[in-house]
Design a protein around this motif. Structure first.
Motif, short mmCIF file in Angstrom:
data_model
loop_
_atom_site.label_atom_id
_atom_site.label_comp_id
_atom_site.label_asym_id
_atom_site.label_seq_id
_atom_site.Cartn_x
_atom_site.Cartn_y
_atom_site.Cartn_z
N UNK A 145 0.82 -1.21 0.00
CA UNK A 145 0.00 0.00 0.00
C UNK A 145 0.86 1.27 0.00
N UNK A 146 2.10 1.17 0.45
CA UNK A 146 3.02 2.31 0.29
C UNK A 146 3.24 2.60 -1.19
N UNK A 147 3.43 1.55 -1.98
CA UNK A 147 3.62 1.75 -3.41
C UNK A 147 2.35 2.29 -4.06
N UNK A 148 1.18 1.79 -3.64
CA UNK A 148 -0.08 2.32 -4.18
C UNK A 148 -0.24 3.80 -3.83
N UNK A 149 0.16 4.14 -2.61
CA UNK A 149 0.09 5.54 -2.16
C UNK A 149 0.98 6.43 -3.03
N UNK A 150 2.18 5.95 -3.30
CA UNK A 150 3.11 6.72 -4.14
C UNK A 150 2.52 6.90 -5.54
N UNK A 151 1.94 5.83 -6.10
CA UNK A 151 1.30 5.93 -7.41
C UNK A 151 0.21 7.01 -7.40
N UNK A 152 -0.60 7.00 -6.36
CA UNK A 152 -1.73 7.92 -6.27
C UNK A 152 -1.27 9.37 -6.15
N UNK A 153 -0.29 9.61 -5.32
CA UNK A 153 0.17 10.99 -5.06
C UNK A 153 0.97 11.53 -6.23
N UNK A 154 1.86 10.74 -6.78
CA UNK A 154 2.81 11.25 -7.79
C UNK A 154 2.39 10.99 -9.23
N UNK A 155 1.55 9.99 -9.44
CA UNK A 155 1.18 9.64 -10.80
C UNK A 155 2.22 8.81 -11.53
N UNK A 156 3.27 8.41 -10.84
CA UNK A 156 4.31 7.62 -11.48
C UNK A 156 3.79 6.21 -11.81
N UNK A 157 3.94 5.76 -13.06
CA UNK A 157 3.33 4.50 -13.48
C UNK A 157 4.22 3.29 -13.18
N UNK A 158 4.64 3.15 -11.94
CA UNK A 158 5.48 2.02 -11.53
C UNK A 158 4.78 1.34 -10.35
#
Length: 249
Positions: A145-158
C-alpha cells in the motif's frame, strides 16, 4: 582480467552471514558483473571478509568503500554511483546483500536495459500480484500500500516504487543531479525513480520474487517508512515547481 560493462553496488551493515555467499553467487553468473560493496563500518567484520576475497580471489572485479558509520542507504548508493561514473561502467545496479534479491535476476534486469531499450529496470514485486516470500503479512501490506500511495500521489506508473533491486543506465545517473537527492532511507528509492520519470527516461519493470532475508537482521524501521510516506508529498510539490534536467545524448 574480467572486463564488464556492469557494476553491482551492495550496501552492507553487519552482513557477515551473507556477504561472501552473495558475492560468489553474482560471480558465478554466466554474464560477468563487477561488485562494489559500500560498508558502513560494520562491527561484525563484514569488510574484512570482502578484503579477504579481494586479496585472494577477486581483485580485478570486487571493490569496497568503507565508511565510518551508518550514514544511510541513500548516501551509500550516491557514493557508489559517483564511483561508477568515474569509471567506464554503462549499467549500474542496486542490490541487497541478504538474498532478498535473487542474483539470478541480474541478467534479466540487464536485458531490460541493454536489449529492450529501458533506461531504468526495476525488479518489481508487484507486476503479477504480490511476489513476496516469508514476509509477515503486516509488512507485505505496508509495502504494497506504500507503493499504491506513491502511485496515487505522484502519478508515477510504476507498481513497485520502493523497490531496491534496480539497474540504471549510465546516462540516467549522469543526467540526475545526484547531490540534489535529499532522502536517505527507503524514500531514496522513490525519489530516484520519480526523478528519472520526470526527466523522461524509460522505466521498465521486471517481475521478481522477493524472499525475506535468510540470515542476519532486517534494517527496516518505522522511521524509514514514515520518511517515505511524508517525503512523497514533497516530491509531488517538486514535480509542480522544480525544473528537471534534460536528457543528454
Amino acid at each position: 582480467m574480467h572486463e564488464s560493462d556492469s557494476i553491482v553496488i551492495i550496501p552492507t551493515y553487519n552482513e557477515k552471514e551473507n556477504i561472501e555467499n552473495i558475492i560468489r553467487a553474482v560471480f558465478s553468473l554466466e554474464k560477468c558483473f563487477h561488485i562494489l560493496v559500500i560498508d558502513d563500518g560494520s562491527p561484525d567484520g563484514t569488510a574484512a571478509i570482502v578484503h579477504r576475497l579481494i586479496d585472494n580471489e577477486f581483485g580485478d572485479r570486487l571493490f569496497i568503500i568503507e565508511r565510518s558509520g551508518k550514514l544511510g542507504l541513500g548516501t551509500a548508493y550516491i557514493t557508489g554511483f559517483k564511483w561508477a561514473l568515474q569509471r567506464s561502467y554503462e549499467y549500474v545496479f542496486e542490490m541487497d546483500a541478504d538474498f532478498s534479491h535473487n542474483p539470478n535476476d541480474l541478467p534479466r534486469l540487464y536485458a531490460a536495459c541493454h536489449d529492450e531499450g529501458g533506461d531504468v529496470a526495476v525488479g518489481s514485486r508487484y507486476v503479477t500480484g504480490v511476489n513476496v516470500v516469508n514476509w509477515p503479512m503486516g509488512r507485505v501490506l505496508m509495502s504494497y500500500f506504500a507503493s499504491r500511495y506513491v502511485n496515487f500521489i505522484t502519478g508515477i506508473p510504476i507498481r513497485d516504487t520502493t523497490a531496491g533491486f534496480v539497474c540504471y543506465r549510465r546516462r540516467v545517473l549522469e543526467t540526475i543531479n545526484l547531490d540534489d537527492i535529499r532522502f536517505k532511507g527507503y524514500a531514496f528509492q522513490i525519489e530516484m525513480k520519480y526523478t528519472a520519470y520526470k526527466i523522461g527516461f524509460k522505466i521498465k519493470e521486471v517481475s521478481v520474487v522477493f524472499v525475506n532475508r535468510r540470515e542476519g537482521t532486517s534494517k527496516m524501521s518505522g522511521g524509514i517508512f514514515s520518511e517515505a510516506l511524508f517525503g512523497v508529498m514533497r516530491l509531488r510539490l517538486d514535480g509542480w515547481f522544480k525544473k528537471y534536467p534534460k536528457i543528454k545524448g
